[in-house]
Design a protein around this motif. Sequence first.
Motif, PDB file in Angstrom:
ATOM      1  N   THR A  38       0.993  -1.055  -0.128  1.00  0.00           N
ATOM      2  CA  THR A  38       0.013  -0.015   0.031  1.00  0.00           C
ATOM      3  C   THR A  38       1.278   1.237   0.017  1.00  0.00           C
ATOM      4  O   THR A  38       0.245   2.491   0.057  1.00  0.00           O
ATOM      5  CB  THR A  38      -0.933  -0.085   1.408  1.00  0.00           C
ATOM      6  OG1 THR A  38      -0.149   0.177   2.383  1.00  0.00           O
ATOM      7  CG2 THR A  38      -1.911  -1.154   1.257  1.00  0.00           C
ATOM      8  N   ALA A  39       2.018   1.165   0.038  1.00  0.00           N
ATOM      9  CA  ALA A  39       3.042   2.552   0.121  1.00  0.00           C
ATOM     10  C   ALA A  39       2.825   3.096  -1.140  1.00  0.00           C
ATOM     11  O   ALA A  39       2.817   2.666  -2.418  1.00  0.00           O
ATOM     12  CB  ALA A  39       4.576   1.812   0.265  1.00  0.00           C
ATOM     13  N   ARG A  91       2.109   4.520  -9.979  1.00  0.00           N
ATOM     14  CA  ARG A  91       1.437   3.609 -10.909  1.00  0.00           C
ATOM     15  C   ARG A  91       2.066   2.122 -10.984  1.00  0.00           C
ATOM     16  O   ARG A  91       1.398   1.381 -10.893  1.00  0.00           O
ATOM     17  CB  ARG A  91       1.648   4.297 -12.447  1.00  0.00           C
ATOM     18  CG  ARG A  91       0.731   5.405 -12.758  1.00  0.00           C
ATOM     19  CD  ARG A  91       0.666   5.798 -14.372  1.00  0.00           C
ATOM     20  NE  ARG A  91       1.947   6.104 -14.840  1.00  0.00           N
ATOM     21  CZ  ARG A  91       2.411   7.226 -14.774  1.00  0.00           C
ATOM     22  NH1 ARG A  91       1.702   8.194 -14.397  1.00  0.00           N
ATOM     23  NH2 ARG A  91       3.497   7.594 -15.249  1.00  0.00           N
ATOM     24  N   ALA A  92       3.483   2.384 -10.696  1.00  0.00           N
ATOM     25  CA  ALA A  92       4.012   1.036 -10.703  1.00  0.00           C
ATOM     26  C   ALA A  92       3.679  -0.046  -9.387  1.00  0.00           C
ATOM     27  O   ALA A  92       3.415  -1.175  -9.637  1.00  0.00           O
ATOM     28  CB  ALA A  92       5.570   1.124 -10.704  1.00  0.00           C
ATOM     29  N   GLN A 132      -1.767  -5.157  -7.766  1.00  0.00           N
ATOM     30  CA  GLN A 132      -2.523  -5.948  -8.365  1.00  0.00           C
ATOM     31  C   GLN A 132      -1.849  -7.486  -8.969  1.00  0.00           C
ATOM     32  O   GLN A 132      -2.900  -8.473  -8.764  1.00  0.00           O
ATOM     33  CB  GLN A 132      -2.898  -5.032  -9.945  1.00  0.00           C
ATOM     34  CG  GLN A 132      -3.910  -3.791  -9.386  1.00  0.00           C
ATOM     35  CD  GLN A 132      -4.118  -2.997 -10.717  1.00  0.00           C
ATOM     36  OE1 GLN A 132      -4.022  -3.309 -11.814  1.00  0.00           O
ATOM     37  NE2 GLN A 132      -4.603  -1.821 -10.389  1.00  0.00           N
ATOM     38  N   LEU A 133      -0.710  -7.168  -9.558  1.00  0.00           N
ATOM     39  CA  LEU A 133      -0.245  -8.355  -9.890  1.00  0.00           C
ATOM     40  C   LEU A 133      -0.043  -9.348  -8.621  1.00  0.00           C
ATOM     41  O   LEU A 133      -0.269 -10.779  -8.834  1.00  0.00           O
ATOM     42  CB  LEU A 133       1.261  -8.131 -10.599  1.00  0.00           C
ATOM     43  CG  LEU A 133       1.069  -7.557 -11.881  1.00  0.00           C
ATOM     44  CD1 LEU A 133       2.500  -7.234 -12.226  1.00  0.00           C
ATOM     45  CD2 LEU A 133       0.512  -8.352 -12.774  1.00  0.00           C
ATOM     46  N   VAL A 134       0.280  -8.970  -7.494  1.00  0.00           N
ATOM     47  CA  VAL A 134       0.599  -9.725  -6.346  1.00  0.00           C
ATOM     48  C   VAL A 134      -0.699 -10.469  -5.869  1.00  0.00           C
ATOM     49  O   VAL A 134      -0.767 -11.454  -5.442  1.00  0.00           O
ATOM     50  CB  VAL A 134       1.289  -9.144  -5.192  1.00  0.00           C
ATOM     51  CG1 VAL A 134       1.172 -10.147  -3.843  1.00  0.00           C
ATOM     52  CG2 VAL A 134       2.811  -8.999  -5.539  1.00  0.00           C
ATOM     53  N   LYS A 193      -1.889 -14.346  -5.803  1.00  0.00           N
ATOM     54  CA  LYS A 193      -2.252 -15.115  -4.405  1.00  0.00           C
ATOM     55  C   LYS A 193      -3.589 -15.669  -5.088  1.00  0.00           C
ATOM     56  O   LYS A 193      -3.836 -16.719  -4.316  1.00  0.00           O
ATOM     57  CB  LYS A 193      -2.530 -14.142  -3.277  1.00  0.00           C
ATOM     58  CG  LYS A 193      -1.326 -13.467  -2.767  1.00  0.00           C
ATOM     59  CD  LYS A 193      -1.476 -12.405  -1.477  1.00  0.00           C
ATOM     60  CE  LYS A 193      -0.195 -11.981  -0.964  1.00  0.00           C
ATOM     61  NZ  LYS A 193      -0.402 -11.095   0.227  1.00  0.00           N
ATOM     62  N   THR A 194      -4.542 -14.835  -5.550  1.00  0.00           N
ATOM     63  CA  THR A 194      -5.866 -15.649  -5.831  1.00  0.00           C
ATOM     64  C   THR A 194      -5.622 -16.747  -6.588  1.00  0.00           C
ATOM     65  O   THR A 194      -6.156 -17.790  -6.542  1.00  0.00           O
ATOM     66  CB  THR A 194      -6.742 -14.444  -6.569  1.00  0.00           C
ATOM     67  OG1 THR A 194      -6.829 -13.432  -5.831  1.00  0.00           O
ATOM     68  CG2 THR A 194      -7.983 -15.255  -7.038  1.00  0.00           C
TER      69      THR A 194
END
Length: 425
Positions: free
Chosen positions: A184-185, A204-205, A211-213, A217-218
């Motif tokens: 969240t940083a 943005r990165a 989102q990728l992590v 996990k999902t």
Amino acid sequence: MAGPRFSWGLPRLYFRFYAALLFSLLLFALAVVMVWNRTGGPLERSNATLAMVMQNVLAPANAPPAEQQAALERVAANLNAHMTLYTRDWEPLAVVGVQIPARHWRQHNMDAPPPESYVRLPDGRRLLSSEPLGFTRPKAMLHNALLLLALGIGIAAFPLVRRLTKRLERLQQGVESLGAGDLTARVPVEGKDEIARLARSFNRAADQIEQLVGAHKTLLANASHELRTPLARIRLALELIKDDVDPKRRAGLEQDIAELNELLDEILLASRLGAISDNTELEELDLLALAAEECARYDDAVLNGASAAMQGDPRLLRRLLRNLLENAHRHGVPPAHVNIACADGTATLAVWDSGPGIPEEEFERVFEPFYRRRGTRDNSGAGLGLALVRQIARRHGGEARCVLMPDGRSSFEITLPLAATATPK
């Protein structure tokens, strides 16, 4: 886990900016002084002209004292000034009004008027006046002006440089927080310059990484569920038809199912360890006690060593010990030996078996995921066990390596930091 850290070994960025600015000011001042001394400024030339005019007006240096006095009175007429003419050796030649003492005599006569002008004639005589006759020490005026200018610019530039670099420091803190696992940083976007664009790019990165992590996990959770469900069905079907299946074939199927379950566990754990550091709650534990519990699972494991109190995740450290013992059980020659030693705030865990060990050229390769050595007596397993050992060791601030023992065999050596207040027993 450890938070962001700052290195104080090198000068901070704002100090380097500030030092570069001051160095530029110093070079500028030196350049001005050199040009002044080389060409002579207008003030310097005007004082030289004044000295020549005074020498022309005054009596010659070898004239009688009366003539010297008369010439000085003509110069001082209507000026309301005190004047004193000295020789090259500071001997008084003529005085108008109160004698103005030379600098090295002034401390003995503090009531005398201070000289406002000092003119050194080309023939060496010195004229002191209580009223200004020209520009007072133009070179000193230039030096003082440059010094004040550099000081003023230096003081005014410090907050500007500090404000710029503080934005860079906040960006650095955001990068380090993201690297430490805080997805969240984000950093505030201030201004419209290159640093603001860099902050927007970082945010943005960070959004994309989060989102990728999250998707990773999902995917792992869904894959685990979806793969374990058909495995459970196969195991149930195998139980229902166990009387109709050849015992040898049934044992093979059961082993395949167990290996698939083990593979799933290791893939999920490796993915979780290798992605982003989680906020695992560490607790104080004794590595020797954990090793004793794991060695009890094997009839051919020998444990020796000292108590090693440390902060760690007992679940992960159990997995580390189990993988090392399982590797020795599958690929080595019994018995397996486990030794724990403590020194200099570090616990060293060594595991080896009675076989020849691993060739030295494969010391690093055995820690690669899915790497399997050829020619071992048991080729079962997914090839992730030792890779997990290294990941778990590094998660705890340690390291895992394969080393040569004095007898030429190899052993696995794990170093882990002891608790700060722990003392070996």
